[in-house]
Design an enzyme around this catalytic site. Sequence first.
Site, PDB file in Angstrom:
ATOM      1  N   LYS A 117      50.634 -94.834   9.163  1.00  0.00           N
ATOM      2  CA  LYS A 117      49.933 -93.715   8.516  1.00  0.00           C
ATOM      3  C   LYS A 117      49.752 -94.010   7.023  1.00  0.00           C
ATOM      4  CE  LYS A 117      51.500 -90.452  11.978  1.00  0.00           C
ATOM      5  NZ  LYS A 117      52.475 -89.453  12.429  1.00  0.00           N
ATOM      6  N   GLN A 140      57.403 -86.257  10.081  1.00  0.00           N
ATOM      7  CA  GLN A 140      57.371 -87.073  11.297  1.00  0.00           C
ATOM      8  C   GLN A 140      58.368 -86.527  12.318  1.00  0.00           C
ATOM      9  OE1 GLN A 140      55.194 -89.708  11.903  1.00  0.00           O
ATOM     10  NE2 GLN A 140      56.041 -89.621  13.970  1.00  0.00           N
ATOM     11  N   ASP A 199      48.776 -81.902  10.225  1.00  0.00           N
ATOM     12  CA  ASP A 199      49.103 -82.224  11.624  1.00  0.00           C
ATOM     13  C   ASP A 199      48.641 -81.098  12.553  1.00  0.00           C
ATOM     14  OD1 ASP A 199      50.119 -84.664  12.361  1.00  0.00           O
ATOM     15  OD2 ASP A 199      52.198 -84.197  11.830  1.00  0.00           O
TER      16      ASP A 199
END
Length: 285
Positions: A53, A97, A120
């Site tokens: 990422k 994460q 997200d």
Amino acid sequence: MTARIIDGNALSAKLRGELAAKAAELTAKGTQPCLAVILVGGDSASAVYVRNKVAGCEKAGIKSLKFEYPQDAAPADVLGKIAELNADPSVHGILVQLPLPKHFDEKAVLEAISVEKDVDGFHAENVGRLSQGQEAFIPCTPNGVMEMLKSIETPLRGAEAVVIGRSNIVGKPMAMLLTAAGATVTVCHSGTRDLNFHTRRADILVAAIGKPKFVTGDMVRPGAVVIDVGINRLPDGKLCGDVDFDSAKDVAGAITPVPGGVGPMTITMLLANTVESASRAARKA
Ligand code: NAD
């Protein structure tokens, strides 16, 4: 029949080129898109995802900030960092994460992220907005799948779509997006009685199960579009999906490979959400 391969690397490269141009334009006007990534613990798969990422951001001209915490980190420290990043106008996206260590309340951490920076798309408000068809950050993996379907001009209105898996991050939002696009959607899961009955009716079959090569060619309707979300590591170290590619490709009309399918698209959509968040912030300013 051999299926058309839907190349996630090629589609990602094209979309990331467009995103890099948008990021450069925003930067030139004084708002460089910025993504903050929080990693807790030493899970090796998570570390690889975070590395990819961050690298994706760098290539697209998006600034990235990485904050790492040990496995036994105090949840209050991570929540404190999120509060700090929420208040920082130079940060446009915040990503924690997953999975988090067991002593964390994952839901509380995700809800602590400002809705405007939830790139997200896991915050309950964004999920609710998505379900009501309002403007929202869409979770990256299912959003990437929609881009892949669009790239091969898959007819969605009236199509029979079957999603295997009902997780919050893939299965459920995938079903919402396909429904919004006009497909008739069936969500299958571990309690589904006759899985093959459903999968064999699917014009579009999305597998998000987490079991290597689970979907075999005999479960696929001839000509169907098969999207393999799964990422599984085999004992020999190789990656494979939830679909048995070798048998399914002879039946499907189109299919995504693993690796090189949905995986790169997930990161691309994360970059897209970050750039979108930055342009919303620039408009407000
Ligand atoms: P999860 O474990 O949260 O959910 C798995 C789902 O599969 C569950 O809803 C369960 O009911 C269903 N399931 C399990 N066994 C089944 C069975 N026998 N029959 C029917 N359904 C069954 O997993 P997840 O987070 O949704 O991830 C699914 C897969 O996708 C994993 O391999 C994961 O690594 C991968 N993944 C990939 C990306 C990407 O970027 N490509 C992103 C997220 C997840």
